[in-house]
Design a protein around this motif. Structure first.
Motif, PDB file in Angstrom:
ATOM      1  N   ALA A  35      45.430  39.542  36.263  1.00  0.00           N
ATOM      2  CA  ALA A  35      44.279  40.071  35.301  1.00  0.00           C
ATOM      3  C   ALA A  35      44.378  41.269  34.582  1.00  0.00           C
ATOM      4  CB  ALA A  35      43.170  40.341  36.234  1.00  0.00           C
ATOM      5  N   GLU A  38      45.781  39.879  31.435  1.00  0.00           N
ATOM      6  CA  GLU A  38      44.796  39.098  30.713  1.00  0.00           C
ATOM      7  C   GLU A  38      44.035  40.066  29.879  1.00  0.00           C
ATOM      8  OE1 GLU A  38      43.007  35.724  29.210  1.00  0.00           O
ATOM      9  OE2 GLU A  38      44.735  35.930  30.679  1.00  0.00           O
ATOM     10  N   VAL A  39      43.568  41.285  30.425  1.00  0.00           N
ATOM     11  CA  VAL A  39      42.876  42.404  29.867  1.00  0.00           C
ATOM     12  C   VAL A  39      43.568  42.925  28.647  1.00  0.00           C
ATOM     13  CG1 VAL A  39      41.996  44.662  30.117  1.00  0.00           C
ATOM     14  CG2 VAL A  39      41.628  43.017  31.917  1.00  0.00           C
ATOM     15  N   ARG A  42      43.747  40.417  25.838  1.00  0.00           N
ATOM     16  CA  ARG A  42      42.296  40.130  25.167  1.00  0.00           C
ATOM     17  C   ARG A  42      41.994  41.345  24.201  1.00  0.00           C
ATOM     18  NH1 ARG A  42      38.664  36.041  27.423  1.00  0.00           N
ATOM     19  NH2 ARG A  42      40.091  34.806  28.680  1.00  0.00           N
ATOM     20  N   VAL A  92      37.467  44.806  37.148  1.00  0.00           N
ATOM     21  CA  VAL A  92      38.530  43.793  37.474  1.00  0.00           C
ATOM     22  C   VAL A  92      38.717  43.581  38.936  1.00  0.00           C
ATOM     23  CG1 VAL A  92      41.118  43.430  37.205  1.00  0.00           C
ATOM     24  CG2 VAL A  92      39.858  44.852  35.406  1.00  0.00           C
ATOM     25  N   LEU A 119      34.597  44.511  29.504  1.00  0.00           N
ATOM     26  CA  LEU A 119      35.549  43.344  30.060  1.00  0.00           C
ATOM     27  C   LEU A 119      35.727  43.332  31.442  1.00  0.00           C
ATOM     28  CD1 LEU A 119      37.355  40.847  29.242  1.00  0.00           C
ATOM     29  CD2 LEU A 119      39.135  42.815  28.411  1.00  0.00           C
ATOM     30  N   ILE A 121      36.782  40.717  34.942  1.00  0.00           N
ATOM     31  CA  ILE A 121      37.395  39.662  35.295  1.00  0.00           C
ATOM     32  C   ILE A 121      37.110  39.593  36.847  1.00  0.00           C
ATOM     33  CG2 ILE A 121      39.785  38.574  35.730  1.00  0.00           C
ATOM     34  CD1 ILE A 121      40.705  39.829  33.224  1.00  0.00           C
ATOM     35  N   CYS A 240      36.412  35.341  32.800  1.00  0.00           N
ATOM     36  CA  CYS A 240      36.421  36.491  32.147  1.00  0.00           C
ATOM     37  C   CYS A 240      35.295  36.581  31.528  1.00  0.00           C
ATOM     38  CB  CYS A 240      37.721  36.486  31.062  1.00  0.00           C
ATOM     39  SG  CYS A 240      39.342  36.162  31.728  1.00  0.00           S
ATOM     40  N   THR A 242      32.911  39.202  28.935  1.00  0.00           N
ATOM     41  CA  THR A 242      32.646  40.259  27.866  1.00  0.00           C
ATOM     42  C   THR A 242      31.374  40.324  27.194  1.00  0.00           C
ATOM     43  OG1 THR A 242      33.141  38.630  26.185  1.00  0.00           O
ATOM     44  CG2 THR A 242      35.291  39.890  27.063  1.00  0.00           C
TER      45      THR A 242
END
Length: 276
Positions: A35, A38-39, A42, A92, A119, A121, A240, A242
């Protein structure tokens, strides 16, 4: 005298969850590491420099070397976030354990300055579907009923709707699927405990389950899902989310009927009248 109706019990036992998390093993936190990656990936796609980030996470150590000057906040029911104090909030791996996920998102929105980014997750609905189905079938056969064993998790469409309910602009939800392999179902359940993701539902059984239940669940798991290499797959679905704190400078959708060109003309196809 009429008594006030009793409130419904909360879905998750947050005290039990906190105890589970204190027993986690750092080497088992691969989902949190995924995670985090991924953050970071992105945010490289966002044409913006964030100077006042906040990170809501149950495991602060995962984020020790990420986002300098960020405020690390525990995913409590009430988040330690000042109104308008951040231009980025990262939430997260905590929403799937929240008794009030919309409330968590609303708190994040209020903590954002104008045109700030959220953001988030969280785990999605197909997470551990193999284990859920094997345990449910086994318990029906062994005990003649069902008990809460794997926490329910939201589908991507529903989770995206939470962003709108929380007042975010330009909401987007998408999925990052992951399949891990385990020696057997016991190995999987041991790793879930090492992640701090053990069963913390309020209505969970408070007494040990019979060994026959887990033996039957193992057999069912293998019958339906066993891989050619003899291992068992376990699905983890990262959703995810946003969204942006509303701002007048953001792009707005056009009003219905305001288009200057007919769709058929833009696509260069013949227009066909629908039947009444």
């Amino acid at each position: 005298m009429t008594q006030a109706p009793k409130s419904q019990p909360e879905l998750f036992d947050r005290q039990a969850l906190a105890i589970h998390r204190t027993r986690h093993q750092p080497e088992a936190l691969f989902l949190h590491e995924l995670a985090r990656d991924e953050v970071e990936d992105r945010l490289t796609l966002v044409n913006r420099t964030f100077t006042k980030p906040a990170i809501v996470t149950p495991f602060a150590e995962i984020w020790r070397n990420s986002f300098q000057n960020s405020k690390i906040v525990a995913d409590e029911d009430v988040l330690d976030l000042a109104p308008g104090g951040h231009d980025l909030v990262v939430h997260v791996m905590g929403l799937h354990w929240a008794n009030d996920p919309v409330g968590q998102l609303i708190q994040c929105r209020r903590a954002l300055s104008e045109d700030g980014l959220l953001l988030a997750i969280t785990l999605g609905g197909r997470t551990l579907h193999e284990l859920r189905s094997a345990l449910a079938e086994a318990e029906t056969q062994v005990s003649g009923g069902l008990s809460p064993r794997v926490a329910p998790m939201g589908e991507v469409r529903d989770l995206g709707g939470l962003l709108q309910r929380a007042g975010f602009a330009l909401p987007v939800a998408d999925v990052v699927p992951l399949t891990a392999q385990y020696r057997d179902s016991l190995h999987l359940m041991q790793e879930l405990r090492a992640m701090g993701e053990g069963n913390a539902m309020t209505q969970r059984l408070k007494h040990p389950s019979p060994r026959a239940l887990f033996a039957q669940a193992e057999a069912i798991y293998r019958q339906h899902f066993e891989l050619p290499n003899g291992k068992l797959p376990a699905t983890f679905e990262l959703v995810c989310l946003t969204g942006w704190s509303p701002s007048e400078s953001q792009q707005k959708p056009l009003r219905p009927g305001s288009a200057k060109v007919r769709l058929a003309e833009a696509l260069k196809v013949p227009e066909t009248k629908l039947p009444d």
